[in-house]
Design an enzyme around this catalytic site. Structure first.
Site, PDB file in Angstrom:
ATOM      1  N   ARG A 227       0.399  -1.060  -0.517  1.00  0.00           N
ATOM      2  CA  ARG A 227       0.008  -0.135  -0.440  1.00  0.00           C
ATOM      3  C   ARG A 227       1.087   1.336  -0.384  1.00  0.00           C
ATOM      4  O   ARG A 227       1.822   1.721   0.544  1.00  0.00           O
ATOM      5  CB  ARG A 227      -0.504  -0.286   1.059  1.00  0.00           C
ATOM      6  CG  ARG A 227      -2.024  -1.090   1.070  1.00  0.00           C
ATOM      7  CD  ARG A 227      -3.091  -1.062   2.126  1.00  0.00           C
ATOM      8  NE  ARG A 227      -3.482  -2.340   2.668  1.00  0.00           N
ATOM      9  CZ  ARG A 227      -3.827  -3.450   2.486  1.00  0.00           C
ATOM     10  NH1 ARG A 227      -2.446  -3.724   3.191  1.00  0.00           N
ATOM     11  NH2 ARG A 227      -4.781  -3.914   2.827  1.00  0.00           N
TER      12      ARG A 227
ATOM     13  N   GLU B 104       2.594  -4.966  -7.057  1.00  0.00           N
ATOM     14  CA  GLU B 104       1.550  -4.225  -6.981  1.00  0.00           C
ATOM     15  C   GLU B 104       1.481  -3.418  -6.111  1.00  0.00           C
ATOM     16  O   GLU B 104       1.681  -2.963  -4.952  1.00  0.00           O
ATOM     17  CB  GLU B 104      -0.028  -5.409  -6.926  1.00  0.00           C
ATOM     18  CG  GLU B 104      -1.213  -4.665  -6.368  1.00  0.00           C
ATOM     19  CD  GLU B 104      -1.945  -5.255  -5.869  1.00  0.00           C
ATOM     20  OE1 GLU B 104      -2.538  -4.976  -5.468  1.00  0.00           O
ATOM     21  OE2 GLU B 104      -2.278  -6.942  -5.697  1.00  0.00           O
TER      22      GLU B 104
ATOM     23  N   HIS C  29      10.810  -6.748   3.110  1.00  0.00           N
ATOM     24  CA  HIS C  29      11.266  -6.756   2.731  1.00  0.00           C
ATOM     25  C   HIS C  29      11.040  -6.996   0.461  1.00  0.00           C
ATOM     26  O   HIS C  29      11.105  -8.236   0.910  1.00  0.00           O
ATOM     27  CB  HIS C  29      12.995  -5.835   2.437  1.00  0.00           C
ATOM     28  CG  HIS C  29      14.259  -7.533   1.552  1.00  0.00           C
ATOM     29  ND1 HIS C  29      14.132  -8.404   3.324  1.00  0.00           N
ATOM     30  CD2 HIS C  29      14.123  -8.131   1.177  1.00  0.00           C
ATOM     31  CE1 HIS C  29      15.032  -9.443   2.721  1.00  0.00           C
ATOM     32  NE2 HIS C  29      14.579  -9.844   1.713  1.00  0.00           N
TER      33      HIS C  29
ATOM     34  N   GLU D  62      15.525  -4.312  -0.721  1.00  0.00           N
ATOM     35  CA  GLU D  62      16.916  -4.904  -0.789  1.00  0.00           C
ATOM     36  C   GLU D  62      17.812  -5.013  -2.118  1.00  0.00           C
ATOM     37  O   GLU D  62      17.340  -5.702  -3.340  1.00  0.00           O
ATOM     38  CB  GLU D  62      16.896  -6.804  -0.189  1.00  0.00           C
ATOM     39  CG  GLU D  62      18.601  -7.170  -0.281  1.00  0.00           C
ATOM     40  CD  GLU D  62      18.495  -8.243  -0.101  1.00  0.00           C
ATOM     41  OE1 GLU D  62      19.462  -9.511   0.850  1.00  0.00           O
ATOM     42  OE2 GLU D  62      17.197  -9.679   0.026  1.00  0.00           O
TER      43      GLU D  62
END
Length: 146
Positions: free
Chosen positions: A9, A62, A80, A123
């Protein structure tokens, strides 16, 4: 089982697209607005995944932007996202020049961590063998959490 995508989000879609696309080099694959649900979904892929993303709709990231303001906390709890990159030093330099803090510099020529505008830990891993350690990265300290 087949990996499809990871959803995060975001609180500012334009800022997030700038980070993921313009700075990290990802590409927008598709976008969908939902008037009824009051959200926008934007699917991104890494350049090396372009063919698979278009043909198989995977692997992708997404971005979900809810139109009504919400406060998102706990980005670190997510873990991550990880991306293999061609030149970790060049990308970190590019990100730093554009105001992104390198939380864990690529001291070893292999791995670095940065954060998205929404606090998602990213990362970055050098493709192939680690690059030879070089300055200024080799002597840089960690900044914040990653």
């Amino acid at each position: 089982m087949e990996y499809l995508h990871t959803m995060v989000r975001v609180s500012d879609l334009d800022e997030s697209l700038h980070f993921y696309c313009e700075l990290l080099g990802m590409e927008e694959v598709s976008r969908r607005d939902s008037e009824k649900g009051r959200f926008t979904l934007v699917f991104l892929c890494a350049p090396g995944d372009r063919e698979s993303a278009h043909a198989n709709k995977s692997p992708m990231l997404e971005l979900t932007w809810n139109w009504d303001p919400e406060e998102y906390t706990g980005g670190r709890n997510f873990g991550h996202l990880a991306y293999r990159v061609e030149d970790i030093y060049g990308l970190c330099h590019h990100l730093q020049d554009n105001g992104v803090t390198i939380n864990r510099p690529p001291r070893d020529g292999h791995m670095a961590f940065v954060r998205s505008p929404d606090g998602i830990s990213i990362e970055l891993l050098q493709k192939g063998d680690a690059l030879e350690p070089m300055e200024p990265w080799a002597s840089m300290e960690n900044i914040g959490s990653w």
